[in-house]
Motif scaffolding. Structure first.
Motif, PDB file in Angstrom:
ATOM      1  N   HIS A 170       8.992   8.995  53.060  1.00  0.00           N
ATOM      2  CA  HIS A 170       8.811   8.088  51.929  1.00  0.00           C
ATOM      3  C   HIS A 170       7.405   8.292  51.372  1.00  0.00           C
ATOM      4  O   HIS A 170       6.424   8.276  52.120  1.00  0.00           O
ATOM      5  N   VAL A 171       7.336   8.496  50.032  1.00  0.00           N
ATOM      6  CA  VAL A 171       6.059   8.676  49.346  1.00  0.00           C
ATOM      7  C   VAL A 171       5.877   7.529  48.369  1.00  0.00           C
ATOM      8  O   VAL A 171       6.714   7.322  47.482  1.00  0.00           O
ATOM      9  N   VAL A 172       4.802   6.760  48.530  1.00  0.00           N
ATOM     10  CA  VAL A 172       4.476   5.651  47.638  1.00  0.00           C
ATOM     11  C   VAL A 172       3.409   6.133  46.669  1.00  0.00           C
ATOM     12  O   VAL A 172       2.306   6.491  47.072  1.00  0.00           O
ATOM     13  N   HIS A 173       3.755   6.143  45.361  1.00  0.00           N
ATOM     14  CA  HIS A 173       2.874   6.757  44.371  1.00  0.00           C
ATOM     15  C   HIS A 173       1.868   5.797  43.749  1.00  0.00           C
ATOM     16  O   HIS A 173       0.860   6.224  43.193  1.00  0.00           O
ATOM     17  N   ASP A 174       2.147   4.486  43.765  1.00  0.00           N
ATOM     18  CA  ASP A 174       1.206   3.563  43.130  1.00  0.00           C
ATOM     19  C   ASP A 174       1.387   2.174  43.720  1.00  0.00           C
ATOM     20  O   ASP A 174       2.309   1.904  44.508  1.00  0.00           O
ATOM     21  N   LEU A 175       0.518   1.253  43.319  1.00  0.00           N
ATOM     22  CA  LEU A 175       0.542  -0.106  43.836  1.00  0.00           C
ATOM     23  C   LEU A 175       1.812  -0.839  43.436  1.00  0.00           C
ATOM     24  O   LEU A 175       2.348  -1.654  44.205  1.00  0.00           O
ATOM     25  N   ALA A 176       2.321  -0.574  42.226  1.00  0.00           N
ATOM     26  CA  ALA A 176       3.526  -1.279  41.777  1.00  0.00           C
ATOM     27  C   ALA A 176       4.709  -0.927  42.665  1.00  0.00           C
ATOM     28  O   ALA A 176       5.501  -1.799  43.069  1.00  0.00           O
ATOM     29  N   GLU A 177       4.858   0.346  42.982  1.00  0.00           N
ATOM     30  CA  GLU A 177       5.958   0.759  43.852  1.00  0.00           C
ATOM     31  C   GLU A 177       5.796   0.170  45.249  1.00  0.00           C
ATOM     32  O   GLU A 177       6.768  -0.279  45.869  1.00  0.00           O
ATOM     33  N   ALA A 178       4.547   0.152  45.753  1.00  0.00           N
ATOM     34  CA  ALA A 178       4.315  -0.424  47.072  1.00  0.00           C
ATOM     35  C   ALA A 178       4.638  -1.908  47.084  1.00  0.00           C
ATOM     36  O   ALA A 178       5.249  -2.430  48.021  1.00  0.00           O
ATOM     37  N   ALA A 179       4.229  -2.636  46.026  1.00  0.00           N
ATOM     38  CA  ALA A 179       4.491  -4.071  45.974  1.00  0.00           C
ATOM     39  C   ALA A 179       5.980  -4.360  45.932  1.00  0.00           C
ATOM     40  O   ALA A 179       6.447  -5.383  46.464  1.00  0.00           O
ATOM     41  N   ALA A 180       6.749  -3.465  45.301  1.00  0.00           N
ATOM     42  CA  ALA A 180       8.190  -3.687  45.194  1.00  0.00           C
ATOM     43  C   ALA A 180       8.920  -3.491  46.509  1.00  0.00           C
ATOM     44  O   ALA A 180       9.943  -4.137  46.764  1.00  0.00           O
ATOM     45  N   HIS A 181       8.427  -2.602  47.373  1.00  0.00           N
ATOM     46  CA  HIS A 181       9.149  -2.264  48.604  1.00  0.00           C
ATOM     47  C   HIS A 181       8.414  -2.686  49.865  1.00  0.00           C
ATOM     48  O   HIS A 181       9.048  -3.108  50.832  1.00  0.00           O
ATOM     49  N   PHE A 182       7.076  -2.543  49.880  1.00  0.00           N
ATOM     50  CA  PHE A 182       6.308  -2.808  51.092  1.00  0.00           C
ATOM     51  C   PHE A 182       5.083  -3.649  50.742  1.00  0.00           C
ATOM     52  O   PHE A 182       3.997  -3.108  50.454  1.00  0.00           O
ATOM     53  N   PRO A 183       5.186  -4.968  50.734  1.00  0.00           N
ATOM     54  CA  PRO A 183       4.030  -5.815  50.366  1.00  0.00           C
ATOM     55  C   PRO A 183       2.807  -5.589  51.239  1.00  0.00           C
ATOM     56  O   PRO A 183       1.674  -5.639  50.760  1.00  0.00           O
ATOM     57  N   ASP A 184       3.022  -5.359  52.543  1.00  0.00           N
ATOM     58  CA  ASP A 184       1.865  -5.140  53.420  1.00  0.00           C
ATOM     59  C   ASP A 184       1.111  -3.881  53.036  1.00  0.00           C
ATOM     60  O   ASP A 184      -0.119  -3.825  53.054  1.00  0.00           O
ATOM     61  N   LEU A 185       1.850  -2.832  52.644  1.00  0.00           N
ATOM     62  CA  LEU A 185       1.219  -1.583  52.234  1.00  0.00           C
ATOM     63  C   LEU A 185       0.474  -1.758  50.917  1.00  0.00           C
ATOM     64  O   LEU A 185      -0.619  -1.214  50.727  1.00  0.00           O
ATOM     65  N   ALA A 186       1.063  -2.549  49.981  1.00  0.00           N
ATOM     66  CA  ALA A 186       0.385  -2.792  48.715  1.00  0.00           C
ATOM     67  C   ALA A 186      -0.947  -3.494  48.931  1.00  0.00           C
ATOM     68  O   ALA A 186      -1.962  -3.161  48.305  1.00  0.00           O
ATOM     69  N   GLU A 187      -0.976  -4.477  49.830  1.00  0.00           N
ATOM     70  CA  GLU A 187      -2.227  -5.187  50.126  1.00  0.00           C
ATOM     71  C   GLU A 187      -3.260  -4.244  50.720  1.00  0.00           C
ATOM     72  O   GLU A 187      -4.434  -4.270  50.355  1.00  0.00           O
ATOM     73  N   SER A 188      -2.811  -3.366  51.646  1.00  0.00           N
ATOM     74  CA  SER A 188      -3.734  -2.411  52.263  1.00  0.00           C
ATOM     75  C   SER A 188      -4.262  -1.419  51.244  1.00  0.00           C
ATOM     76  O   SER A 188      -5.454  -1.094  51.236  1.00  0.00           O
ATOM     77  N   MET A 189      -3.391  -0.938  50.346  1.00  0.00           N
ATOM     78  CA  MET A 189      -3.829   0.016  49.320  1.00  0.00           C
ATOM     79  C   MET A 189      -4.841  -0.620  48.371  1.00  0.00           C
ATOM     80  O   MET A 189      -5.820   0.006  47.979  1.00  0.00           O
ATOM     81  N   ALA A 190      -4.599  -1.864  47.982  1.00  0.00           N
ATOM     82  CA  ALA A 190      -5.531  -2.541  47.078  1.00  0.00           C
ATOM     83  C   ALA A 190      -6.884  -2.745  47.732  1.00  0.00           C
ATOM     84  O   ALA A 190      -7.927  -2.617  47.103  1.00  0.00           O
ATOM     85  N   ARG A 191      -6.876  -3.064  49.042  1.00  0.00           N
ATOM     86  CA  ARG A 191      -8.141  -3.319  49.739  1.00  0.00           C
ATOM     87  C   ARG A 191      -8.931  -2.041  49.973  1.00  0.00           C
ATOM     88  O   ARG A 191     -10.152  -2.032  49.881  1.00  0.00           O
TER      89      ARG A 191
END
Length: 831
Positions: free
Chosen positions: A238-259
């Protein structure tokens, strides 16, 4: 056909017009210059003028060829080009950069021939100049293509090495250590983490990471909804290309990417089993790596990534079969690796830190090293929560007193083993660690820990001895530098800084000196002796003594350098040393200087930008080739001017042109124009080279006269106040301010700055305070301004405000965008 009937071939091939030789010269496809032996242009063709935009009258008889080059090329001209031309009478295809009339640069290739007259004396130099712009562009394209090919080849080599490492890795820990380093060199990833499946506990265990501070770096149940657990359950890449995609599927990953600032994350399952049959695939772990920017991976890269996951999964599966049988070999490898890792570090604290890094998490989940040698209270620890400090301290005291390990037991509430670190019969400190429960009490583990403590103790003792020798070497270096730099004269101030090479125990050849030739004439010198070691240090001392002996009111810089040339005939080791020597008339504020192969001084006058002093140059001391005449340059300075002398370690780097180093130095020196002189050379060296640099760095900064208006910008750091006081005291002294007025102004200004730092920037360590001061015949006025946010109009230090009001005659507060304090103090009678 008879001879008479044949056409005249020669007549047919002749052109219908005659070529004009002058026109051929003027409009040839290359530039032509004719110069005198000293480089003065006496003839130039139109082609060269068209390329550069100069007028013929501006060059012929007025400019030398070297004057048309960039500063870096000018130095190359005087140190390589001119000596080679003098010795060989010709040079070919020398790459230089010519500065055009509009300031732009043209890359050229230069050929020169030196014509000699009767007796071999140089008569004239003829030079052809070829425009190399298109050639350099083509070379740039070739280098870019080569760089792309090399990157692909490097990725293949890295992956080949990783596959080889995986094939040889016998344990899970070694497999993880091998694969966690792959994405960064192979795909230019910024950080990598690896999680392994613990089937017995039904968990994903965080095993290794290149940057554990990014992401949620901890163990997790396989049933977790976190991104890593989801990929482990699904078993697909699985490749997550941006924060929007991460927020849609993996909220924990989106938070980590933003931080952390990551923009693309790759989650790769580590699998074993047939790739074509997904039902038979087992997921043994997940490799997660990220990129700082949004990254589109190519199909080829995705295939390589999937292959990496399969190879890693197979290696993990194989490692589990051999783990128990090779535990002893693992410990032996760990000991050897730890020894190598400690040997890579030279300092005591770094070795203790590296030891702890090796222990956690591979051997223990928590570890600490506490040393009884070196700086007081030296301690380095890592891992999970620390045990009870009082119980641990008692166990450390017991192990130190008995000089034997104190092991943890199954019933031990503390759960820590303490190992004394000994060498040559003395205890250097202790290593405390908390190991997994299933490893406590095993004889093999105890023998391993004893061996580990023995090697660590010896490594730390060697580091202690290294630091001791290093300190002795540094003391020797500094003792050879000038220690009696004149001070206390309001007409000038000198601040110097010497920084030895980061890891070198040898004494270097960089040096500086400043001394008064007469009460009104100051001499300043910075030099660099070829080589390192005691011979270089001895030569450095001899040169310094020779300069002091040759310096007098009648010699001047040029004659002094000629004397050093004669000195080299007796001291061969001084040959090729570089020196910049300057004399300053303190009353007239006039500078005379000469550079013998040394880098040009940098001058910053109160008005205008900083500039490099590129005149008065000649070859290094004792140069046998080229022009041996010594020249000097004279110029008048404005009071308040700052002059920086330095050695090549400040600007020269293997990975950038010398011109770039000059540009960086000019920018940083200009940025610090408002900083106090005290500490300025050290701050400049820290910005330019850092603390671990491969060459010595020597700086000397000279300030002349008292500025008409004092302007300083300070960081929000109380330590800056002492530097400001030193600068302001010298400025007030230079303007003849009486002692009572001076003490009052210094006190009031210091308190106002302290108020701005404490209240205006109480939560902003990056704030700045602007200080300006002016002097009239009857008063001194000081203005202190900040742009911070004060809590209230009356919120200033009560005692500090009273001191300001008592010491100054007039005090005015202006609280608008920040706070400005304007203070005046009347002067006593002029002396």
């Amino acid at each position: 056909m008879s001879e008479s009937d044949r056409p005249d071939v020669t007549q047919e091939l002749r052109l219908p017009w005659d070529d004009d030789p002058e026109d051929l010269y003027e409009h040839a496809p290359c530039g032509y210059l004719t110069t005198l032996p000293d480089g003065t242009v006496v003839r130039v063709n139109q082609t060269f003028l068209s390329w550069t935009g100069y007028e013929r009258a501006a060059l012929v008889g007025h400019r030398r060829f070297r004057d048309l080059l960039t500063p870096g090329c000018q130095i190359y001209h005087e140190t390589h080009y001119a000596p080679l031309l003098t010795m060989q009478s010709e040079v070919h295809e020398i790459a230089l950069d010519v500065v055009c009339a509009d300031g732009s640069r043209v890359p050229v290739l230069v050929n020169s021939v030196l014509e000699r007259g009767v007796g071999g004396a140089p008569r004239v130099i003829r030079t052809t100049v070829f425009n190399a712009t298109e050639r350099r562009s083509y070379e740039g394209e070739l280098l870019a293509a080569r760089s792309t090919a090399e990157a692909a080849e490097k990725r293949v080599q890295v992956l080949q090495q990783i596959v080889a490492d995986l094939a040889a890795a016998p344990t899970e820990a070694e497999v993880a250590e091998a694969v966690v380093r792959a994405p960064e060199p192979a795909f230019q990833a910024t950080s990598t983490s690896i999680y392994l499946v613990d089937a017995e506990r039904d968990q994903l265990v965080a095993v290794a990471s290149t940057d554990p501070t990014t992401g949620n770096w901890d163990d997790m149940p396989r049933s977790s909804r976190r991104a890593v657990a989801e990929v482990a359950r699904r078993g697909d890449l699985h490749v997550v290309h941006d924060l929007a995609e991460a927020a849609a599927h993996f909220p924990d990953l989106a938070e980590s990417m933003a931080r952390s600032g990551r923009r693309t994350v790759v989650l790769l399952p580590l699998t074993t089993g047939p790739a074509e049959d997904q039902s038979g695939v087992s997921v043994l772990g997940v490799l997660a790596f990220s990129f700082a920017e949004e990254r589109e991976l190519t199909d080829g890269e995705l295939r390589v990534i999937r292959l990496l996951g399969q190879q890693t999964g197979q290696a993990l599966d194989r490692a589990r079969l051999y783990d128990d049988a090779r535990r002893r070999e693992e410990r032996a490898d760990f000991l050897a690796g730890t020894t190598r890792a400690l040997d890579e570090e030279h300092r005591l604290l770094q070795r203790s830190r590296r030891l702890v890094e090796r222990m956690v998490p591979e051997i223990a989940d928590w570890a600490t090293v506490r040393l009884h040698v070196g700086p007081a209270g030296l301690r380095e620890d890592a891992g999970g929560p620390a045990p009870d400090e009082d119980l641990l301290a008692a166990r450390i005291a017991e192990a130190t007193r008995s000089v034997t390990p104190v092991y943890a037991t199954d019933s031990d509430r503390l759960g820590c083993t303490v190992l004394p670190l000994t060498a040559r019969g003395k205890v250097l400190g202790t290593l405390s660690l908390r190991m997994a429960a299933d490893r406590r009490g095993a004889e093999a583990e105890r023998a391993f820990l004893v061996a580990l403590a023995g090697r660590a103790g010896l490594a730390l003792e060697n580091a202690r001895l290294y630091e001791q020798e290093r300190a002795i070497a540094r003391s020797l270096q500094r003792s050879l530098l000038a220690a009696d730099v004149p001070s206390g004269d309001p007409r000038f101030a000198v601040e110097s800084h010497y920084q030895p090479a980061g890891q070198d125990l040898e004494v270097g050849g960089d040096w500086f000196d400043a001394f008064l030739i007469t009460p009104n004439r100051l001499a300043v010198v910075v030099g660099d002796v070829v080589g390192r070691g005691l011979e270089a240090a001895s030569t450095m001392g001899q040169l310094r003594s020779a300069i002091r002996a040759l310096a007098n009111a009648s010699n001047g810089p040029a004659r002094l350098l000629e004397g050093l040339d004669r000195f080299c005939q007796r001291v061969e080791s001084a040959r090729m040393a570089t020196v910049v020597y300057a004399e300053v008339d303190l009353d007239a504020c006039e500078l005379v200087y000469a550079c013998a192969g040394h880098l040009p001084p940098l001058l910053h006058q109160p008005a205008g930008p900083a500039e490099f002093l590129l005149q008065g140059r000649s070859g290094p001391i004792g140069t046998r080739a080229g022009d041996r005449r010594r020249t000097e340059q004279r110029l008048r300075l404005t009071p308040g001017s700052r002059l920086l002398f330095y050695t090549d370690g400040l600007v020269e780097r293997r990975d950038r042109p010398l011109d770039s180093g000059f540009e960086v130095l000019n920018r940083e020196f200009s940025r610090l124009r408002g900083a106090p002189l005290k500490g300025l050379p050290a701050a400049l060296a820290d910005t330019m080279v850092g603390r671990e640099h491969g060459d010595d760095v020597c700086l000397l900064c000279l300030t002349l006269g008292a500025e008409e208006r004092l302007e300083r910008t300070l960081g929000a750091d109380p330590l800056q106040i002492a530097l400001l006081r030193s600068d302001m005291r010298a400025w007030l002294t230079g303007h003849g301010v009486d002692a009572d007025c001076m003490d009052a102004v210094l006190l009031g200004c210091s308190e106002a700055v302290a108020n701005s730092i404490e209240h205006g920037y109480r939560e902003d360590p990056f704030g700045v305070v602007d200080v300006s001061a002016t002097i009239t015949d009857d008063a001194v006025e000081v203005r202190v301004a900040d742009r911070g946010t004060w809590r209230g109009p009356g919120h200033s230090r009560g005692r500090g405000l009273r001191l300001i009001e008592e010491s100054m005659d007039e005090v005015l507060f202006d609280r608008g965008d920040g706070t400005t304090v304007t203070m005046r103090r009347h002067r006593g009678e002029a002396e």
